[in-house]
Structure formats: structure tokens, C-alpha cells
Design an enzyme around this catalytic site. Structure first.
Site, PDB file in Angstrom:
ATOM      1  N   GLY A  70      39.718  30.920  36.789  1.00 54.06           N
ATOM      2  CA  GLY A  70      40.307  31.653  37.911  1.00 54.06           C
ATOM      3  C   GLY A  70      41.198  32.797  37.479  1.00 54.06           C
ATOM      4  O   GLY A  70      41.854  32.729  36.439  1.00 54.06           O
ATOM      5  N   SER A  73      39.622  39.425  36.899  1.00 52.20           N
ATOM      6  CA  SER A  73      38.710  39.451  35.744  1.00 52.20           C
ATOM      7  C   SER A  73      38.378  40.857  35.260  1.00 52.20           C
ATOM      8  O   SER A  73      37.529  41.016  34.368  1.00 52.20           O
ATOM      9  CB  SER A  73      37.423  38.700  36.098  1.00 52.20           C
ATOM     10  OG  SER A  73      36.763  39.353  37.160  1.00 52.20           O
ATOM     11  N   TYR A 134      44.802  44.086  32.152  1.00 50.42           N
ATOM     12  CA  TYR A 134      43.994  42.851  32.200  1.00 50.42           C
ATOM     13  C   TYR A 134      43.955  42.207  30.810  1.00 50.42           C
ATOM     14  O   TYR A 134      44.204  41.001  30.656  1.00 50.42           O
ATOM     15  CB  TYR A 134      42.597  43.191  32.709  1.00 50.42           C
ATOM     16  CG  TYR A 134      41.556  42.128  32.464  1.00 50.42           C
ATOM     17  CD1 TYR A 134      41.642  40.885  33.079  1.00 50.42           C
ATOM     18  CD2 TYR A 134      40.477  42.370  31.599  1.00 50.42           C
ATOM     19  CE1 TYR A 134      40.681  39.906  32.846  1.00 50.42           C
ATOM     20  CE2 TYR A 134      39.513  41.405  31.375  1.00 50.42           C
ATOM     21  CZ  TYR A 134      39.615  40.167  31.986  1.00 50.42           C
ATOM     22  OH  TYR A 134      38.673  39.203  31.750  1.00 50.42           O
ATOM     23  N   SER A 163      30.555  38.894  27.037  1.00 50.95           N
ATOM     24  CA  SER A 163      29.943  39.233  28.327  1.00 50.95           C
ATOM     25  C   SER A 163      29.006  38.088  28.689  1.00 50.95           C
ATOM     26  O   SER A 163      27.896  38.000  28.154  1.00 50.95           O
ATOM     27  CB  SER A 163      29.133  40.530  28.220  1.00 50.95           C
ATOM     28  OG  SER A 163      29.915  41.553  27.636  1.00 50.95           O
TER      29      SER A 163
HETATM   30  P1  NAI Z   1      35.193  36.591  38.799  1.00 46.68           P
HETATM   31  O1  NAI Z   1      36.148  37.687  39.143  1.00 46.68           O
HETATM   32  O2  NAI Z   1      33.816  36.656  39.314  1.00 46.68           O
HETATM   33  O3  NAI Z   1      35.830  35.179  39.230  1.00 46.68           O
HETATM   34  C1  NAI Z   1      37.201  34.914  39.195  1.00 46.68           C
HETATM   35  C2  NAI Z   1      37.548  34.013  40.359  1.00 46.68           C
HETATM   36  O4  NAI Z   1      38.959  33.806  40.345  1.00 46.68           O
HETATM   37  C3  NAI Z   1      37.189  34.617  41.726  1.00 46.68           C
HETATM   38  O5  NAI Z   1      36.332  33.767  42.455  1.00 46.68           O
HETATM   39  C4  NAI Z   1      38.507  34.806  42.422  1.00 46.68           C
HETATM   40  O6  NAI Z   1      38.483  34.573  43.813  1.00 46.68           O
HETATM   41  C5  NAI Z   1      39.397  33.795  41.696  1.00 46.68           C
HETATM   42  N1  NAI Z   1      40.806  34.162  41.786  1.00 46.68           N
HETATM   43  C6  NAI Z   1      41.355  35.389  41.672  1.00 46.68           C
HETATM   44  N2  NAI Z   1      42.673  35.356  41.908  1.00 46.68           N
HETATM   45  C7  NAI Z   1      42.967  34.059  42.194  1.00 46.68           C
HETATM   46  C8  NAI Z   1      44.160  33.393  42.544  1.00 46.68           C
HETATM   47  N3  NAI Z   1      45.334  34.041  42.671  1.00 46.68           N
HETATM   48  N4  NAI Z   1      44.101  32.070  42.763  1.00 46.68           N
HETATM   49  C9  NAI Z   1      42.926  31.398  42.660  1.00 46.68           C
HETATM   50  N5  NAI Z   1      41.771  31.972  42.338  1.00 46.68           N
HETATM   51  C10 NAI Z   1      41.780  33.303  42.109  1.00 46.68           C
HETATM   52  O7  NAI Z   1      35.199  36.502  37.204  1.00 46.68           O
HETATM   53  P2  NAI Z   1      34.108  35.794  36.264  1.00 46.68           P
HETATM   54  O8  NAI Z   1      33.205  36.823  35.743  1.00 46.68           O
HETATM   55  O9  NAI Z   1      33.548  34.627  36.952  1.00 46.68           O
HETATM   56  O10 NAI Z   1      35.021  35.322  35.045  1.00 46.68           O
HETATM   57  C11 NAI Z   1      35.654  34.062  35.054  1.00 46.68           C
HETATM   58  C12 NAI Z   1      36.797  34.092  34.029  1.00 46.68           C
HETATM   59  O11 NAI Z   1      36.277  34.411  32.749  1.00 46.68           O
HETATM   60  C13 NAI Z   1      37.873  35.144  34.347  1.00 46.68           C
HETATM   61  O12 NAI Z   1      39.130  34.605  34.005  1.00 46.68           O
HETATM   62  C14 NAI Z   1      37.536  36.284  33.411  1.00 46.68           C
HETATM   63  O13 NAI Z   1      38.700  37.020  33.054  1.00 46.68           O
HETATM   64  C15 NAI Z   1      36.946  35.537  32.214  1.00 46.68           C
HETATM   65  N6  NAI Z   1      35.982  36.354  31.500  1.00 46.68           N
HETATM   66  C16 NAI Z   1      34.739  36.561  32.019  1.00 46.68           C
HETATM   67  C17 NAI Z   1      33.805  37.321  31.325  1.00 46.68           C
HETATM   68  C18 NAI Z   1      32.408  37.478  31.822  1.00 46.68           C
HETATM   69  O14 NAI Z   1      31.593  38.038  31.093  1.00 46.68           O
HETATM   70  N7  NAI Z   1      32.068  36.995  33.006  1.00 46.68           N
HETATM   71  C19 NAI Z   1      34.166  37.967  30.052  1.00 46.68           C
HETATM   72  C20 NAI Z   1      35.507  37.690  29.603  1.00 46.68           C
HETATM   73  C21 NAI Z   1      36.368  36.897  30.296  1.00 46.68           C
HETATM   74  C1  15L Z   2      35.524  40.745  30.846  1.00 46.17           C
HETATM   75  O1  15L Z   2      36.606  40.320  30.458  1.00 46.17           O
HETATM   76  C2  15L Z   2      35.198  40.800  32.296  1.00 46.17           C
HETATM   77  O2  15L Z   2      35.766  39.723  33.002  1.00 46.17           O
HETATM   78  C3  15L Z   2      33.722  40.844  32.574  1.00 46.17           C
HETATM   79  O3  15L Z   2      33.548  41.300  33.922  1.00 46.17           O
HETATM   80  C4  15L Z   2      32.911  41.711  31.604  1.00 46.17           C
HETATM   81  O4  15L Z   2      33.068  43.055  31.942  1.00 46.17           O
HETATM   82  C5  15L Z   2      33.314  41.439  30.164  1.00 46.17           C
HETATM   83  O5  15L Z   2      34.697  41.310  29.944  1.00 46.17           O
HETATM   84  C6  15L Z   2      32.798  42.504  29.175  1.00 46.17           C
HETATM   85  O6  15L Z   2      33.584  42.996  28.372  1.00 46.17           O
HETATM   86  O7  15L Z   2      31.597  42.794  29.205  1.00 46.17           O
END
Ligand code: NAI
Ligand code: 15L
Length: 265
Positions: A70, A73, A134, A163
Site C-alpha cells: 500500500g 507508487s 517517492y 518493474s
Molecule cells: P498501485 O499504485 O497500483 O497500488 C498501491 C495501492 O495503495 C493502491 O490501491 C492505493 O489505493 C493504495 N493506497 C494509496 N494510499 C493509501 C493509503 N493512504 N492507505 C491505504 N492504501 C493506500 O501500485 P502497485 O504498482 O500495485 O505497487 C505496489 C507497491 O509496490 C507500491 O508500494 C509501490 O511503490 C511498490 N512498487 C511497485 C513497482 C511495480 O513495478 N509495480 C515497482 C517498485 C515498487
Molecule cells: C516503481 O517504483 C513504480 O511503482 C512502478 O509504477 C514502476 O514505474 C517501477 O517503479 C519502474 O521503475 O518501472
């Protein structure tokens, strides 16, 4: 595990992992501020804003593992990052301390080191070089988790995800990609390991063109099996390569290094 808490369960990664994690715990407790749909028989849904300390305390009670996805992101206004990623993380660790210190997997990010160049190969001893607010919030998260480990023995895997998505979307992601299957096997290793500690782990598949070295974490037995290289021909056919001096081909954090600091007003 009896009950695994998944924060951010309504997000991109949460939605992808939700069905895949079914076998890891008897009950998945799914939480977010966004809608999560209907609970399956092995699921429970607990909406919660991570910035609300009392709600987070109730959320963590009774859980023996936390997959912390959470938060904000991508680059955003500081006030939003502050609530979800700084205050939210503090609330989570205080709640964990109050409730028997369930093991945590913290979704950190490659944006803790985004200003390294793509021709640099680094390991976890490399100093942080965040590429935005971030990224700074993820550096804070790693430091906070480390504090709770040193002071209270709270175990956390600090997974610097590259990613994690269906497939790489550009040439940079041939280095940073992690498949959902590899993330799933990493999550299983983290929660099943007899001893975890508080390691930083690069969350990437076994990509030929990776920049990050996970040798220090071999004790966990995680063996990523996918390799982004199989998407190279498809990407070459679909996308023009960015210019060599563009952020996307210069820095490990890619485009994030060019994001502005967003004004509050
Ligand atoms: P996303 O943005 O799709 O999901 C994050 C979720 O956190 C959302 O559903 C949002 O509603 C929730 N959220 C935001 N603020 C909140 C709050 N105050 N209280 C409760 N929930 C809250 O991001 P994604 O892609 O699913 O990533 C998940 C995690 O992994 C994030 O922490 C992100 O920083 C990290 N991450 C993801 C990467 C990727 O490639 N998807 C790469 C690097 C890190
Ligand atoms: C992250 O930290 C982001 O949450 C995700 O949306 C991607 O952009 C990823 O890094 C990335 O660097 O590709």
C-alpha cells in the site's frame, strides 16, 4: 501462515497477486482505501487508510505476516507521500510491534537508487541515490524497517522492486522487469525462511541485462526463473529505442529522474 495481511490489495500488484497468494495462508486479509470487491471464502476485507494509526493497529492485529504494497507508487505531491508512505509506514511498524511483530515484506523500489547510470552495476552496499520524493519515501521506509529490526528484532524483507508487471513496457525494463511468478516465489521464500533478518533484495527476474546483484541474499534460496530477454525482439519491433542521452536510457530510474517536485497548490 494463518493470516497474511496484504495492504494496497486494490492496486496493480495487489490485484495480480491476490489470486496467486491463495495457498500461502489460510486467510488473506485484504486492505486498501480503494474498493476490493467481494471477499472469497478464504479472504477478509478490511478497508483502512494507512495514515490512520488506530485503524492500522486494528488492521494488523491477528496477522502473522504482512505484504506491504500500500501507498503512493509514483512521484506525487509531498503531502500525499507523507500520509501514505511515511506516516503510513510508521503506523504499520508501531502496530506490528504491538502485535507480536509479524514478518513484513516491504515493497520498496528501484527509485531508491534511480540516479545510478545504466552502465553501473551495483549491489546493496551502494549508497542510496533516490530520484524523487517517492524514492526518498522508500529510503525512509527502508531506514525505518532497519531501525525496528535493530531495536526490536522486527524482521522485514526490503524488496527493491524493479518493474513488476505482465511484461516489460520499454527497453529499460529489460533490465528492471520482474514477472508475477518470480514475485510470488520471492514472497513464499520470504515468509517461509527459518531466519530472515532485514535484507535488501532486488526484486527482478533473472534478466540477462540486469544491473543489480542479489548474491548477499542467496541464503533465502530464491531462484527467479523468468528472463525479460524473451521480450526484446517484440520491444525492438514495437518501440524506437530512446536516444542515448535520454533519461530512459541513461539512468536506472529512467523517466522518474526527470519528474518535477510537484507543488502542493
Ligand atoms: P498501485 O499504485 O497500483 O497500488 C498501491 C495501492 O495503495 C493502491 O490501491 C492505493 O489505493 C493504495 N493506497 C494509496 N494510499 C493509501 C493509503 N493512504 N492507505 C491505504 N492504501 C493506500 O501500485 P502497485 O504498482 O500495485 O505497487 C505496489 C507497491 O509496490 C507500491 O508500494 C509501490 O511503490 C511498490 N512498487 C511497485 C513497482 C511495480 O513495478 N509495480 C515497482 C517498485 C515498487
Ligand atoms: C516503481 O517504483 C513504480 O511503482 C512502478 O509504477 C514502476 O514505474 C517501477 O517503479 C519502474 O521503475 O518501472
Amino acid at each position: 501462515m494463518k493470516r497474511l495481511l496484504i495492504t494496497g490489495a486494490a492496486g496493480g500488484l495487489g490485484r495480480a497477486m491476490r489470486p496467486r497468494l491463495k495457498g500461502l495462508a489460510e486467510t488473506l486479509r485484504l486492505s486498501d482505501i480503494a474498493g476490493l470487491g467481494r471477499a472469497e471464502p478464504h479472504e477478509e476485507i478490511v478497508p483502512c487508510d494507512l495514515g490512520d494509526a488506530n485503524a492500522v493497529h486494528k488492521l494488523v492485529e491477528g496477522c502473522d505476516g504482512i505484504l506491504h504494497l500500500g501507498g503512493i507508487s509514483v512521484e506525487d505531491k509531498f503531502s500525499k507521500i507523507l500520509n501514505a508512505n511515511l506516516l503510513g509506514l510508521y503506523n504499520l511498524y508501531e502496530a506490528a510491534r504491538a502485535h507480536e511483530k509479524p514478518r513484513v515484506l516491504f515493497a520498496s523500489s528501484n527509485h531508491t537508487v534511480g540516479f545510478y547510470r545504466q552502465d553501473q552495476h551495483i549491489d546493496v552496499t551502494a549508497p542510496m541515490r533516490p530520484d524523487g520524493l517517492y524514492g526518498v519515501s522508500k529510503c525512509f521506509g527502508e531506514a525505518l524497517a532497519r531501525l525496528y529490526f535493530e531495536k526490536f528484532g522486527q524482521e522485514t524483507a526490503l524488496v527493491r522492486i524493479g518493474s513488476c508487471m505482465e511484461k516489460p513496457k520499454n527497453h529499460r525494463m529489460l533490465s528492471t522487469w520482474m514477472s508475477y511468478d518470480d514475485f510470488l516465489s520471492l514472497i513464499a521464500c520470504v515468509f517461509r525462511a527459518p531466519m530472515l533478518g532485514c535484507p535488501i533484495i532486488w526484486g527482478i527476474s533473472d534478466n540477462d541485462s540486469r544491473w543489480w546483484d542479489n548474491a548477499h541474499a542467496a541464503y533465502l534460496g530464491w531462484r527467479p526463473r523468468d528472463n525479460a530477454e524473451r521480450f526484446r525482439a517484440e520491444l525492438d519491433a514495437q518501440l524506437e529505442r530512446p536516444a542515448p542521452d535520454a533519461a530512459l536510457s541513461r539512468y536506472q530510474g529512467g523517466q522518474f529522474t526527470e519528474d518535477p517536485i510537484f507543488p502542493e497548490t
